[in-house]
Design a protein around this motif. Structure first.
Motif, PDB file in Angstrom:
ATOM      1  N   HIS A 151       0.825  -1.220   0.000  1.00  0.00           N
ATOM      2  CA  HIS A 151       0.000   0.000   0.000  1.00  0.00           C
ATOM      3  C   HIS A 151       0.854   1.263   0.000  1.00  0.00           C
ATOM      4  O   HIS A 151       2.062   1.204   0.206  1.00  0.00           O
ATOM      5  CB  HIS A 151      -0.935   0.011   1.213  1.00  0.00           C
ATOM      6  N   HIS A 209       4.417   7.357   2.748  1.00  0.00           N
ATOM      7  CA  HIS A 209       5.222   6.132   2.697  1.00  0.00           C
ATOM      8  C   HIS A 209       4.595   5.133   1.745  1.00  0.00           C
ATOM      9  O   HIS A 209       3.441   5.262   1.348  1.00  0.00           O
ATOM     10  CB  HIS A 209       5.386   5.509   4.091  1.00  0.00           C
ATOM     11  N   ALA A 211       4.662   0.650   1.444  1.00  0.00           N
ATOM     12  CA  ALA A 211       4.866  -0.427   2.423  1.00  0.00           C
ATOM     13  C   ALA A 211       5.031  -1.772   1.746  1.00  0.00           C
ATOM     14  O   ALA A 211       4.301  -2.113   0.811  1.00  0.00           O
ATOM     15  CB  ALA A 211       3.692  -0.481   3.390  1.00  0.00           C
ATOM     16  N   TYR A 252       9.218   1.819  10.266  1.00  0.00           N
ATOM     17  CA  TYR A 252       9.389   2.773   9.165  1.00  0.00           C
ATOM     18  C   TYR A 252      10.860   3.134   9.048  1.00  0.00           C
ATOM     19  O   TYR A 252      11.511   3.444  10.059  1.00  0.00           O
ATOM     20  CB  TYR A 252       8.613   4.070   9.418  1.00  0.00           C
ATOM     21  N   GLU A 262       7.765   1.510   4.750  1.00  0.00           N
ATOM     22  CA  GLU A 262       7.309   0.725   5.903  1.00  0.00           C
ATOM     23  C   GLU A 262       7.501  -0.757   5.594  1.00  0.00           C
ATOM     24  O   GLU A 262       7.281  -1.207   4.469  1.00  0.00           O
ATOM     25  CB  GLU A 262       5.821   1.002   6.160  1.00  0.00           C
TER      26      GLU A 262
HETATM   27 FE   LIG Z   1       1.403   1.903   6.059  1.00  0.00          FE
END
Ligand SMILES: [Fe+2]
Length: 333
Positions: A151, A209, A211, A252, A262
């Motif tokens: 994501h 971010h 991930a 992170y 992440e």
């Molecule tokens: Fe996240």
């Protein structure tokens, strides 16, 4: 509180799929992502490096593009299911006065560039070249041997407005974050887990971010250990910890250009139609993490700008419980 979701959207976005970042030094960034996260290089030349997670069959989920300045996001990518979805998407964006144009993108099929109403730079395709999955090629494992891109989180000045846009495209909320009646965080998905796109209030659009998943929780610590051994100890920005929303373990890291990535362990399943989103109160300290200390201020405020897009601040300034404020407010024992 949440916008209505169109469960039969006009075109079918299936998942978040690939992110394009600019980096100042391709070799340095390549080393970070292969040695710390353990991503696999699918293909590279002097200007671009295409990487993927060990269980990914598609050509790339992370594209690093050399740029003297580095530190910007060029696009976040989504997959659509059929070629025809791309044509419908093109008309959908154009009909709403939003940018949409066809581009050539190596190693993937017909590709559409578009922008959402906040100005987030998006890329859609229906197909990519494939390569063998590497998830049982244990001799190739390095670092945290991250498995797959899961994501993105973007910052946007008006979370509700953008949540409404993506709800019309069929994105559902797994969980959401409010302060009073104000929506501050929308954790949205297409693929039937908790997230494909998180939208959180802040100056934006910017990429907060992206991930990657890991197989086991200990791999989160492995990412930290390899970061430390390779001289990136300071890049461990937040965690390891456990999220409130989603409930997963995480850490992170900041890459050599300041992009935030992440690494986390798992998500629960959300595909069934009767599943209701979970609401979180932003004023509760346990919302951001189930245990441990709050995040540093820079975790809330710093993010990668999209190339050529000026971030817009939110109408109300944000005042999250940062580690700095938490320590100042804490009464002396
Ligand atoms: Fe996240």
């Amino acid at each position: 509180m949440l916008p209505a979701v169109n469960l039969r959207p006009e075109f079918n976005i299936t998942r978040s799929s690939h992110v394009r970042l600019t980096v100042a030094d391709l070799a340095v960034s390549r080393r970070f992502y292969t040695e710390v996260l353990g991503l696999v290089v699918t293909e590279e030349d002097g200007n671009t490096c295409y990487l993927r997670g060990l269980q990914e069959a598609c050509h790339h989920s992370l594209v690093l593009e050399r740029d003297p300045d580095g530190g910007t996001c060029k696009r976040i990518g989504f997959r659509v299911f059929f070629e025809e979805d791309l044509d419908v998407a093109y008309r959908y964006f154009r009909d709403r006065g939003l940018p949409a144009e066809w581009v050539e993108a190596p190693h993937q099929g017909r590709t559409l560039h578009a922008s959402d109403p906040a100005g987030t730079l998006l890329e859609f395709c229906a197909t990519m070249e494939t390569r063998p999955r590497m998830h049982i090629q244990f001799e190739a494992f390095k670092g945290a041997h991250a498995q797959r891109l899961d994501h993105y989180q973007i910052l946007a000045p008006d979370t509700y407005a953008l949540c409404e846009f993506y709800s019309a495209l069929g994105f559902r909320n797994s969980e959401y974050l409010t302060h009073g009646d104000t929506l501050l965080g929308a954790f949205m998905y297409r693929k039937g887990t908790c997230l494909d796109l998180a939208i959180v209030t802040g100056a934006g659009p910017r990429l907060h971010h992206f991930a990657y998943t890991v197989s086991e929780s200990r791999d989160i610590f492995t990412a930290c250990d390899f970061a430390g051994n390779l001289g990136y100890g300071d890049s461990v920005e937040r965690g390891p910890g456990r999220h409130g929303p989603g409930g997963m373990l995480f850490v992170y890291l900041r890459d050599p250009d300041g992009h935030r990535v992440e690494v986390f362990n798992s998500h629960y399943q959300t595909i069934d139609i009767e599943i209701e989103p979970v609401r979180w109160d932003a004023s509760s300290l346990s919302t951001n993490a189930r245990w441990g200390l709050p995040a540093l201020e820079k975790w809330y405020l710093e993010a990668s700008p999209f190339v050529g897009v000026n971030p817009v601040p939110p109408a109300e300034p944000q005042n999250p419980m940062t580690l700095e404020r938490f320590l100042l407010d804490k009464p002396a024992d």
